[in-house]
Design an enzyme around this catalytic site. Structure first.
Site, PDB file in Angstrom:
ATOM      1  N   HIS A 147       0.831  -1.209   0.000  1.00  0.00           N
ATOM      2  CA  HIS A 147       0.000   0.000   0.000  1.00  0.00           C
ATOM      3  C   HIS A 147       0.864   1.258   0.000  1.00  0.00           C
ATOM      4  O   HIS A 147       0.392   2.326   0.348  1.00  0.00           O
ATOM      5  CB  HIS A 147      -0.906   0.010   1.242  1.00  0.00           C
ATOM      6  CG  HIS A 147      -1.930  -1.079   1.221  1.00  0.00           C
ATOM      7  ND1 HIS A 147      -2.329  -1.753   2.347  1.00  0.00           N
ATOM      8  CD2 HIS A 147      -2.628  -1.624   0.210  1.00  0.00           C
ATOM      9  CE1 HIS A 147      -3.241  -2.658   2.026  1.00  0.00           C
ATOM     10  NE2 HIS A 147      -3.439  -2.599   0.737  1.00  0.00           N
ATOM     11  N   HIS A 148       2.155   1.128  -0.371  1.00  0.00           N
ATOM     12  CA  HIS A 148       3.002   2.331  -0.311  1.00  0.00           C
ATOM     13  C   HIS A 148       2.543   3.362  -1.320  1.00  0.00           C
ATOM     14  O   HIS A 148       2.816   4.545  -1.170  1.00  0.00           O
ATOM     15  CB  HIS A 148       4.485   1.987  -0.512  1.00  0.00           C
ATOM     16  CG  HIS A 148       4.857   1.693  -1.929  1.00  0.00           C
ATOM     17  ND1 HIS A 148       4.447   0.552  -2.577  1.00  0.00           N
ATOM     18  CD2 HIS A 148       5.574   2.396  -2.833  1.00  0.00           C
ATOM     19  CE1 HIS A 148       4.914   0.575  -3.809  1.00  0.00           C
ATOM     20  NE2 HIS A 148       5.589   1.676  -3.999  1.00  0.00           N
ATOM     21  N   LYS A 155      -2.521  -2.523  -7.852  1.00  0.00           N
ATOM     22  CA  LYS A 155      -2.800  -2.914  -9.237  1.00  0.00           C
ATOM     23  C   LYS A 155      -2.276  -4.303  -9.502  1.00  0.00           C
ATOM     24  O   LYS A 155      -1.182  -4.660  -9.063  1.00  0.00           O
ATOM     25  CB  LYS A 155      -2.085  -1.912 -10.165  1.00  0.00           C
ATOM     26  CG  LYS A 155      -2.428  -2.065 -11.615  1.00  0.00           C
ATOM     27  CD  LYS A 155      -3.424  -1.017 -12.039  1.00  0.00           C
ATOM     28  CE  LYS A 155      -4.044  -1.292 -13.382  1.00  0.00           C
ATOM     29  NZ  LYS A 155      -4.868  -2.492 -13.448  1.00  0.00           N
ATOM     30  N   LYS A 197       7.313  -4.581 -10.085  1.00  0.00           N
ATOM     31  CA  LYS A 197       7.118  -4.234 -11.499  1.00  0.00           C
ATOM     32  C   LYS A 197       6.694  -2.775 -11.641  1.00  0.00           C
ATOM     33  O   LYS A 197       7.251  -2.031 -12.454  1.00  0.00           O
ATOM     34  CB  LYS A 197       6.016  -5.164 -12.040  1.00  0.00           C
ATOM     35  CG  LYS A 197       5.874  -5.189 -13.520  1.00  0.00           C
ATOM     36  CD  LYS A 197       4.789  -6.177 -13.944  1.00  0.00           C
ATOM     37  CE  LYS A 197       5.090  -7.599 -13.531  1.00  0.00           C
ATOM     38  NZ  LYS A 197       4.124  -8.574 -14.076  1.00  0.00           N
ATOM     39  N   LYS A 237      -2.810  -8.803  -6.737  1.00  0.00           N
ATOM     40  CA  LYS A 237      -3.148  -9.846  -7.712  1.00  0.00           C
ATOM     41  C   LYS A 237      -4.385 -10.566  -7.241  1.00  0.00           C
ATOM     42  O   LYS A 237      -4.657 -10.631  -6.041  1.00  0.00           O
ATOM     43  CB  LYS A 237      -1.988 -10.856  -7.842  1.00  0.00           C
ATOM     44  CG  LYS A 237      -1.994 -11.610  -9.146  1.00  0.00           C
ATOM     45  CD  LYS A 237      -1.350 -10.793 -10.243  1.00  0.00           C
ATOM     46  CE  LYS A 237      -1.377 -11.480 -11.575  1.00  0.00           C
ATOM     47  NZ  LYS A 237      -0.540 -10.760 -12.566  1.00  0.00           N
ATOM     48  N   SER A 242      -2.027  -0.174 -18.762  1.00  0.00           N
ATOM     49  CA  SER A 242      -3.153  -0.116 -17.820  1.00  0.00           C
ATOM     50  C   SER A 242      -3.164   1.223 -17.084  1.00  0.00           C
ATOM     51  O   SER A 242      -4.215   1.802 -16.821  1.00  0.00           O
ATOM     52  CB  SER A 242      -3.052  -1.241 -16.789  1.00  0.00           C
ATOM     53  OG  SER A 242      -3.611  -2.423 -17.302  1.00  0.00           O
TER      54      SER A 242
HETATM   55  P1  NAD Z   1      -3.540 -16.438 -21.590  1.00  0.00           P
HETATM   56  O1  NAD Z   1      -4.533 -17.208 -20.831  1.00  0.00           O
HETATM   57  O2  NAD Z   1      -4.007 -15.431 -22.588  1.00  0.00           O
HETATM   58  O3  NAD Z   1      -2.548 -17.421 -22.376  1.00  0.00           O
HETATM   59  C1  NAD Z   1      -1.755 -18.403 -21.811  1.00  0.00           C
HETATM   60  C2  NAD Z   1      -1.503 -19.478 -22.874  1.00  0.00           C
HETATM   61  O4  NAD Z   1      -0.546 -20.417 -22.378  1.00  0.00           O
HETATM   62  C3  NAD Z   1      -2.765 -20.269 -23.233  1.00  0.00           C
HETATM   63  O5  NAD Z   1      -2.919 -20.287 -24.649  1.00  0.00           O
HETATM   64  C4  NAD Z   1      -2.465 -21.666 -22.673  1.00  0.00           C
HETATM   65  O6  NAD Z   1      -3.075 -22.713 -23.425  1.00  0.00           O
HETATM   66  C5  NAD Z   1      -0.948 -21.729 -22.773  1.00  0.00           C
HETATM   67  N1  NAD Z   1      -0.331 -22.732 -21.910  1.00  0.00           N
HETATM   68  C6  NAD Z   1      -0.742 -23.178 -20.702  1.00  0.00           C
HETATM   69  N2  NAD Z   1       0.107 -24.112 -20.224  1.00  0.00           N
HETATM   70  C7  NAD Z   1       1.070 -24.264 -21.163  1.00  0.00           C
HETATM   71  C8  NAD Z   1       2.219 -25.105 -21.269  1.00  0.00           C
HETATM   72  N3  NAD Z   1       2.565 -25.944 -20.302  1.00  0.00           N
HETATM   73  N4  NAD Z   1       2.982 -25.023 -22.391  1.00  0.00           N
HETATM   74  C9  NAD Z   1       2.663 -24.157 -23.372  1.00  0.00           C
HETATM   75  N5  NAD Z   1       1.579 -23.341 -23.328  1.00  0.00           N
HETATM   76  C10 NAD Z   1       0.797 -23.403 -22.237  1.00  0.00           C
HETATM   77  O7  NAD Z   1      -2.608 -15.753 -20.495  1.00  0.00           O
HETATM   78  P2  NAD Z   1      -1.698 -14.453 -20.645  1.00  0.00           P
HETATM   79  O8  NAD Z   1      -2.489 -13.273 -20.255  1.00  0.00           O
HETATM   80  O9  NAD Z   1      -1.018 -14.501 -21.972  1.00  0.00           O
HETATM   81  O10 NAD Z   1      -0.633 -14.689 -19.470  1.00  0.00           O
HETATM   82  C11 NAD Z   1       0.502 -15.523 -19.635  1.00  0.00           C
HETATM   83  C12 NAD Z   1       1.553 -15.170 -18.596  1.00  0.00           C
HETATM   84  O11 NAD Z   1       1.913 -13.792 -18.726  1.00  0.00           O
HETATM   85  C13 NAD Z   1       1.138 -15.344 -17.140  1.00  0.00           C
HETATM   86  O12 NAD Z   1       2.266 -15.718 -16.382  1.00  0.00           O
HETATM   87  C14 NAD Z   1       0.705 -13.944 -16.748  1.00  0.00           C
HETATM   88  O13 NAD Z   1       0.789 -13.732 -15.341  1.00  0.00           O
HETATM   89  C15 NAD Z   1       1.731 -13.126 -17.480  1.00  0.00           C
HETATM   90  N6  NAD Z   1       1.340 -11.731 -17.724  1.00  0.00           N
HETATM   91  C16 NAD Z   1       0.201 -11.401 -18.366  1.00  0.00           C
HETATM   92  C17 NAD Z   1      -0.116 -10.068 -18.602  1.00  0.00           C
HETATM   93  C18 NAD Z   1      -1.310  -9.639 -19.401  1.00  0.00           C
HETATM   94  O14 NAD Z   1      -1.422  -8.431 -19.699  1.00  0.00           O
HETATM   95  N7  NAD Z   1      -2.201 -10.514 -19.809  1.00  0.00           N
HETATM   96  C19 NAD Z   1       0.745  -9.062 -18.132  1.00  0.00           C
HETATM   97  C20 NAD Z   1       1.920  -9.424 -17.475  1.00  0.00           C
HETATM   98  C21 NAD Z   1       2.201 -10.758 -17.279  1.00  0.00           C
END
Ligand code: NAD
Length: 472
Positions: free
Chosen positions: A65-66, A71, A95, A107, A363
Site C-alpha cells: 500500500h506504499h 494494481k 514491477k 493480484k 493499464s
Molecule cells: P492467456 O490465458 O491469454 O494465455 C496463456 C496461454 O498459455 C494459453 O494459450 C495456454 O493454453 C498456454 N499454456 C498453458 N500451459 C502451457 C504449457 N505448459 N505449455 C505451453 N503453453 C501453455 O494468459 P496471458 O495473459 O497470456 O498470461 C501468460 C503469462 O503472462 C502469465 O504468467 C501472466 O501472469 C503473465 N502476464 C500477463 C499479462 C497480461 O497483460 N495478460 C501481463 C503481465 C504478465
C-alpha cells in the site's frame, strides 16, 4: 538423480528479494515491510452450475500500500492458490516501481478451469467475485484496480466494471475500477497487445547493445534472431507477432498440447490460421511436432520467451535450455534453481518484473484516460495537424521545394490514441531497461539482471516507505 526445486513461488520471490536487499541501504524493518503482503483476502462463494451448487475458491492479495491504488491482474486457473497469488502480487509491486507506475502491487485469482464453463456460468462466477471485492472494499479507482491475466481478458473486465458500477451508482470514476476493458467499455487502444509489445521493445533494447551481445556471442538487432515462444495466449501471441513482424525467425512455438519446430522458421500467421481451423498448433505443414511445451523450449534458438505460466523452467530441465537470451514473458517462469543453472551457463535472463511490465504500463494509461474522461489525442490531434501543416507550408515556401506525398502524410499526422500509447510504452520500456542496466553495471555485473532489477525496485519502494513515515 534428477535435480529438484526447493522453493514455493512466493519463497522464490522472497529469496530473489533477499539477494538484492544486500545491495541497498535500508534498515531491516523497512525491508521486511516491503516484502510482506499487506492484505490477503481468501473467499469462498457458491454458484449454481447446471443442477448443482459449486463452492468457488478465490483470492485477492494486496502486497503493498506504499502507493494507491494497488494494481494487478486476475487469473483463472486450477493452479491458483494463496502462495501463487501472493507471489504474483509481490512481483506487481516491484514491477510498478521499475516502470515508474505509481501503484502498489496486487493480484487476484479464481481457482477454476475456465474452459469447463459456459460464458453464462463464467459471467455468474465473475460477477459474484466482483461483488465480493466490493463488499470488502477490495476494488475501486483509488483502492485496487484489477486487470486481465492468465485465463481472463476484456470480456471478464467488462463484467467486473459493470458489476462495480451497478453497486456504486453515481460514482463518476467507476470506469477506472479496472483496466484491460474493451475500447467500447472505456478501454484504451493498445492495451490488448501491450504486454507482448513491451516484451518486444525490451528485448530489442537488450539486443541493441553491442557490448552485451558480444559477451553472448550474438550480433545486435532483432532481425534474423531465432526465437521460440511458449504459450500462444495474449502475451505469447503478441510477443511472437512483434518479433515476427520485425524480422525475427520464429523457429518454435509451444502450447499446452505440444509444440512445433522448424529451424528455418514458421509463418506465424499461417500457424494461427492452422490453429483456428484444426484447434491445435500441432501438425503444421513443414514443422516437426514436439511432444510437449518443455521439449520445445529445449530446441536451439537465440531467444526464448516463456509466456505461459510459472516454474516451467526448473531444476530438472534448465541445463537443457540452449537459448542465450531468456525473456520472461510469463511471471516467474524460472525457479531459483533454474535461474542459477542458466546464469552459470552465461545466459542473459531479462526478468519478468521488467519485461512483462508493458501490460501494467498501458493499464496506467487506461486508468488516466478513465479519470480524465477524455480519449488521448482528442484535444490536440487536429491542432497538431494544423500546426504541422503551417510549418510544412512555410518550409516549402522558403525552400521552393515540395515534400513527397508520403512525407507530407507523415509530417502532417497528429497523434491519435494508439500513437500516444505506443510511444509512451516504448519510452517506458527503453528508459526502464537502462535504469536496470546501469544498476547492473554499478554492481560490476557481479549479480544477474534480476538482482539488479530488484535493487532498482527496492530503492524506489524503500524511499517511498521512508517518506511516508512510520507511525510511532
Ligand atoms: P492467456 O490465458 O491469454 O494465455 C496463456 C496461454 O498459455 C494459453 O494459450 C495456454 O493454453 C498456454 N499454456 C498453458 N500451459 C502451457 C504449457 N505448459 N505449455 C505451453 N503453453 C501453455 O494468459 P496471458 O495473459 O497470456 O498470461 C501468460 C503469462 O503472462 C502469465 O504468467 C501472466 O501472469 C503473465 N502476464 C500477463 C499479462 C497480461 O497483460 N495478460 C501481463 C503481465 C504478465
Amino acid at each position: 538423480m534428477e535435480k529438484q526445486d526447493h522453493y514455493s513461488f512466493f519463497q522464490g520471490v522472497e529469496r530473489n528479494f533477499d539477494k538484492a536487499a544486500k545491495f541497498t541501504r535500508f534498515e531491516a524493518g523497512i525491508l521486511e515491510q516491503i516484502k510482506e503482503c499487506n492484505s490477503v483476502y481468501r473467499m469462498k462463494f457458491p454458484v449454481r452450475i447446471g443442477d448443482s451448487i459449486e463452492v468457488i475458491e478465490a483470492y485477492r492479495v494486496q502486497h503493498s500500500h506504499h502507493k494507491l491504488p494497488c494494481k494487478g491482474g486476475i487469473r483463472y486457473s486450477m493452479d491458483v492458490n494463496q502462495d501463487e497469488v501472493m507471489a504474483l502480487a509481490a512481483l506487481m509491486t516491484y514491477k510498478c516501481a521499475i516502470v515508474n507506475v505509481p501503484f502498489g502491487g496486487a493480484k487476484g485469482g479464481i481457482r477454476i478451469n475456465p474452459k469447463k464453463y459456459t460464458a453464462f456460468e463464467l459471467e455468474k462466477i465473475t460477477r459474484r467475485y466482483a461483488s465480493e471485492l466490493v463488499k470488502k472494499n477490495f476494488i475501486g479507482p483509488g483502492i485496487d484496480v484489477p486487470a486481465p491475466d492468465y485465463g481472463t481478458g476484456g470480456r471478464e473486465m467488462s463484467w467486473i466494471v459493470d458489476t462495480y458500477a451497478s453497486l456504486k451508482p453515481g460514482e463518476v470514476d467507476a470506469m477506472a475500477c479496472i483496466t484491460g476493458k474493451p475500447v467500447t467499455q472505456g478501454g484504451v487502444r493498445g492495451r490488448t497487445e501491450a504486454t507482448g509489445l513491451g516484451i518486444y521493445y525490451g528485448v530489442r533494447e537488450a539486443v541493441s547493445i553491442a557490448e552485451d551481445m558480444d559477451r553472448l556471442g550474438l550480433t545486435t538487432g532483432i532481425a534474423g534472431k531465432k526465437v521460440i515462444v511458449q504459450g500462444m495466449g495474449n502475451v505469447g501471441y503478441h510477443a511472437a507477432k512483434f518479433f515476427y513482424d520485425n524480422g525475427a525467425i520464429i523457429v518454435g512455438l509451444a502450447e499446452y498440447e505440444g509444440g512445433i519446430y522448424n529451424e528455418n522458421g514458421l509463418n506465424l500467421y499461417e500457424v494461427v490460421d492452422h490453429r483456428k481451423s484444426t484447434g491445435s498448433i500441432l501438425n503444421f505443414p513443414g514443422a516437426t511436432n514436439m511432444p510437449n511445451g518443455a521439449t520445445t523450449m529445449e530446441m536451439p534458438c537465440d531467444i526464448l520467451i516463456p509466456a505461459a505460466l510459472e516454474n516451467v523452467i526448473n531444476a530438472s530441465n534448465a541445463d537443457r535450455i540452449q537459448a542465450k537470451i531468456i525473456g520472461e514473458g510469463a511471471n516467474g517462469p524460472l525457479t531459483p534453481e533454474a535461474d542459477e543453472i542458466l546464469n552459470a551457463k552465461g545466459a542473459m535472463i531479462i526478468p519478468d518484473m521488467y519485461l512483462n511490465a508493458g501490460g501494467v504500463t498501458v493499464s496506467y494509461f487506461e486508468w488516466l484516460k478513465n479519470l480524465s474522461h477524455v480519449r488521448f489525442g482528442r484535444m490536440d490531434k487536429r491542432f497538431s495537424e494544423n500546426q504541422n501543416g503551417s510549418i510544412l507550408n512555410a518550409v516549402e515556401n522558403l525552400t521552393g521545394k515540395r515534400a513527397s506525398d508520403i512525407e507530407r502524410t507523415q509530417i502532417l499526422h497528429g497523434p491519435d490514441e494508439a500513437d500516444l500509447v505506443y510511444s509512451g510504452l516504448e519510452d517506458t520500456m527503453i528508459s526502464s531497461y537502462h535504469e536496470i542496466r546501469e544498476e547492473w553495471l554499478r554492481l560490476e555485473r557481479k549479480v544477474d539482471m534480476r538482482t539488479a532489477a530488484f535493487v532498482v525496485a527496492i530503492n524506489k519502494v524503500g524511499v517511498s516507505y521512508e517518506e511516508l513515515g512510520i507511525f510511532p
